[in-house]
Design a protein around this motif. Structure first.
Motif, PDB file in Angstrom:
ATOM      1  N   UNK A  55       0.812  -1.422   0.037  1.00 57.92           N
ATOM      2  CA  UNK A  55      -0.071   0.058   0.129  1.00 57.92           C
ATOM      3  C   UNK A  55       0.691   1.506  -0.011  1.00 57.92           C
ATOM      4  N   UNK A  56       2.041   1.129   0.562  1.00 56.90           N
ATOM      5  CA  UNK A  56       2.931   2.340   0.501  1.00 56.90           C
ATOM      6  C   UNK A  56       3.334   2.672  -0.922  1.00 56.90           C
ATOM      7  N   UNK A  57       3.713   1.698  -1.675  1.00 58.35           N
ATOM      8  CA  UNK A  57       4.026   1.899  -3.219  1.00 58.35           C
ATOM      9  C   UNK A  57       2.766   2.493  -3.900  1.00 58.35           C
ATOM     10  N   UNK A  58       1.613   1.832  -3.709  1.00 54.97           N
ATOM     11  CA  UNK A  58       0.373   2.333  -4.324  1.00 54.97           C
ATOM     12  C   UNK A  58       0.182   3.687  -3.887  1.00 54.97           C
ATOM     13  N   UNK A  59       0.433   4.125  -2.478  1.00 58.34           N
ATOM     14  CA  UNK A  59       0.176   5.582  -2.029  1.00 58.34           C
ATOM     15  C   UNK A  59       1.155   6.617  -3.044  1.00 58.34           C
ATOM     16  N   UNK A  60       2.323   6.121  -3.175  1.00 54.54           N
ATOM     17  CA  UNK A  60       3.271   6.846  -3.715  1.00 54.54           C
ATOM     18  C   UNK A  60       2.945   7.143  -5.319  1.00 54.54           C
ATOM     19  N   UNK A  61       2.450   5.818  -6.047  1.00 55.64           N
ATOM     20  CA  UNK A  61       1.959   5.932  -7.023  1.00 55.64           C
ATOM     21  C   UNK A  61       0.849   6.834  -7.316  1.00 55.64           C
ATOM     22  N   UNK A  62      -0.040   6.801  -6.716  1.00 60.51           N
ATOM     23  CA  UNK A  62      -1.291   7.655  -6.716  1.00 60.51           C
ATOM     24  C   UNK A  62      -0.727   9.041  -6.546  1.00 60.51           C
ATOM     25  N   UNK A  63       0.158   9.445  -5.833  1.00 70.10           N
ATOM     26  CA  UNK A  63       0.653  10.787  -5.395  1.00 70.10           C
ATOM     27  C   UNK A  63       1.612  11.397  -6.718  1.00 70.10           C
ATOM     28  N   UNK A  68      -0.746   9.259 -10.792  1.00 71.72           N
ATOM     29  CA  UNK A  68      -2.104   8.502 -10.792  1.00 71.72           C
ATOM     30  C   UNK A  68      -2.684   8.038 -12.165  1.00 71.72           C
ATOM     31  N   UNK A  69      -2.242   8.596 -13.220  1.00 68.13           N
ATOM     32  CA  UNK A  69      -2.876   8.228 -14.625  1.00 68.13           C
ATOM     33  C   UNK A  69      -2.047   7.259 -15.120  1.00 68.13           C
ATOM     34  N   UNK A  70      -0.866   6.719 -14.601  1.00 68.84           N
ATOM     35  CA  UNK A  70      -0.025   5.878 -15.136  1.00 68.84           C
ATOM     36  C   UNK A  70      -0.970   4.371 -15.403  1.00 68.84           C
ATOM     37  N   UNK A  71      -0.734   3.844 -16.475  1.00 71.08           N
ATOM     38  CA  UNK A  71      -1.334   2.576 -16.693  1.00 71.08           C
ATOM     39  C   UNK A  71      -0.985   1.393 -15.754  1.00 71.08           C
ATOM     40  N   UNK A  72       0.402   1.652 -15.377  1.00 70.72           N
ATOM     41  CA  UNK A  72       0.810   0.719 -14.525  1.00 70.72           C
ATOM     42  C   UNK A  72       0.421   0.804 -12.919  1.00 70.72           C
ATOM     43  N   UNK A  73       0.121   2.026 -12.795  1.00 73.11           N
ATOM     44  CA  UNK A  73      -0.595   2.240 -11.267  1.00 73.11           C
ATOM     45  C   UNK A  73      -1.804   1.788 -11.365  1.00 73.11           C
ATOM     46  N   UNK A  74      -2.497   2.063 -12.691  1.00 77.57           N
ATOM     47  CA  UNK A  74      -3.908   1.629 -12.513  1.00 77.57           C
ATOM     48  C   UNK A  74      -4.037   0.012 -12.385  1.00 77.57           C
ATOM     49  N   UNK A 123     -12.160   6.352 -11.682  1.00 67.68           N
ATOM     50  CA  UNK A 123     -11.129   7.352 -12.170  1.00 67.68           C
ATOM     51  C   UNK A 123     -10.438   7.142 -13.603  1.00 67.68           C
ATOM     52  N   UNK A 124     -10.397   5.822 -13.792  1.00 67.73           N
ATOM     53  CA  UNK A 124      -9.821   5.407 -15.107  1.00 67.73           C
ATOM     54  C   UNK A 124     -10.436   5.934 -16.369  1.00 67.73           C
ATOM     55  N   UNK A 125     -11.840   6.085 -16.036  1.00 66.02           N
ATOM     56  CA  UNK A 125     -12.788   6.461 -17.221  1.00 66.02           C
ATOM     57  C   UNK A 125     -12.898   8.051 -17.469  1.00 66.02           C
ATOM     58  N   UNK A 126     -12.275   8.960 -16.490  1.00 66.98           N
ATOM     59  CA  UNK A 126     -12.180  10.227 -16.508  1.00 66.98           C
ATOM     60  C   UNK A 126     -11.283  10.758 -17.464  1.00 66.98           C
ATOM     61  N   UNK A 127     -11.206  11.912 -18.185  1.00 65.80           N
ATOM     62  CA  UNK A 127     -10.289  12.345 -19.043  1.00 65.80           C
ATOM     63  C   UNK A 127      -8.877  12.556 -18.499  1.00 65.80           C
TER      64      UNK A 127
END
Length: 377
Positions: free
Chosen positions: A298-306, A309-315, A355-359
């Motif tokens: 979850x720490x890695x995901x928190x950093x990713x979203x920070x 967040x639009x990275x396909x890898x993070x999604x 979130x993924x569906x938003x522009x």
């Protein structure tokens, strides 16, 4: 955050009385809904004449609903959020109608989630819920069933309608009631783990409701998406913190394996229990190392979203982690026992899809924090 404990089956006559009460209440609610519908139809047809008769000007073509219009680019995401939140509340209401909960809600749900809470929580909340759900257990449980089903149906009307906005606001209030009384504050005061659903599924429901109450301009300007990014980063950061707290006890050798084993032992099909037993066996070897991994994820995901967040890898990583946790950590929330909701990972996954569906706008919380400094330099 559904409870996964088992309890003895209630008497047949009690179950029959519970469902008879649900049927009577359902018939009354249906009758009230029909009356309201007919009044609304009549007013839609003849209301303007009445307003003119009493010297009141018609409201005109514009209405508050126009404030909540969004562009087609955001419409799919908001529609998914509406259907996700509405369906989740309806499912919660149907789960609340399980036979065991009609007479044993206090012992099957409230007492387990309050176990290990600080004394002031037990004194303030346990006594209240005990009084409520033991004085009139059938009535209060059936009331809970219909509250959640009606919330879901009202939310499906959408934020462009008054009834939809009203229901969304009521759902936020009800979410915090459930979070305190039904989820024991998401177990954050008693060593909860994000693997099992802490800090609580109804907090995700409340976040979705806040998102849906945003006006159309907020959606079009991307501020809804930005708030979701902050919220997801904060959620995963809090999850890592809860998992890492020494007081939670997850750094001990067998804490995680015992937690997983207790879930695997819930009566359920062998095909569903077997992976849980295998996972519990794996967790029994090197418990602290496993917990370090469950802090790092979850720490890695928190950093990713920070940061991105639009990275396909993070999604994709977020979706895979949440679905894996929903299966191996939460047993789909409703398998066996007396689960009252699908648990936390599913609504979080649905929020990720919204979130993924938003522009895409290329922004992130990190870039927005740095922007003022770069412009002033």
């Amino acid at each position: 955050m559904g409870d996964m404990g088992m309890s003895s089956a209630p008497p047949v006559h009690t179950v029959a009385a519970f469902y008879r009460l649900l049927a009577i209440e359902g018939a009354v609610l249906l009758g009230v809904a029909m009356i309201v519908y007919l009044v609304m139809r009549f007013w839609r047809t003849h209301g303007e004449g009445f307003r003119q008769e009493f010297g009141l000007e018609p409201r005109g073509a514009s209405s508050s609903g126009s404030l909540y219009d969004v562009d087609p680019a955001q419409a799919r995401a908001r529609t998914l959020a509406v259907w996700s939140l509405g369906s989740l509340w309806i499912v919660d209401g149907l789960l609340q109608a399980q036979p065991a909960l009609g007479t044993q809600f206090f012992t099957s749900v409230i007492q387990p989630v309050m176990a290990g809470q600080p004394k002031w929580v037990n004194d303030a909340f346990l006594s209240v819920t005990q009084l409520v759900f033991t004085s009139r257990p059938l009535w209060f449980d059936s009331l809970t069933v219909w509250i959640q089903i009606l919330l879901g149906v009202g939310i499906l009307a959408g934020p462009r309608r008054f009834i939809g906005r009203l229901t969304l606001r009521l759902s936020i209030v009800w979410s915090f009631v459930v979070w305190a009384f039904g989820e024991g504050f998401g177990q954050v005061l008693s060593g909860g783990s994000w693997l099992m659903g802490s800090p609580g599924s109804v907090l995700v429901y409340a976040a979705l409701a806040f998102i849906l109450l945003a006006k159309g301009e907020t959606w079009r300007q991307g501020r809804v998406k930005h708030r979701m990014q902050w919220w997801m980063a904060g959620w995963f950061g809090a999850s890592a913190l809860l998992q890492a707290l020494p007081s939670a006890g997850y750094w001990s050798a067998h804490a995680l394996s015992q937690m997983e084993m207790s879930m695997a032992q819930i009566p359920q099909p062998h095909a569903m229990a077997a992976p849980l037993y295998a996972f519990a066996h794996a967790l029994s070897h090197g418990g602290p190392w496993w917990n370090a991994l469950f802090v790092a994820i979850p720490l890695a995901l928190a950093l990713g979203w920070f940061i991105a967040p639009e990275s396909r890898t993070i999604q994709v990583a977020t979706s895979v982690v949440l679905l894996a946790v929903w299966w191996l950590g939460q047993d789909f929330g409703v398998i066996g026992g007396t689960g009252t909701d699908p648990n936390t990972a599913l609504p979080l996954f649905l929020m990720t899809l919204v979130h993924h569906l938003l522009p895409r706008d290329g922004s992130s919380p990190w870039r927005r924090l740095r922007a003022p400094r770069s412009t002033s330099a």
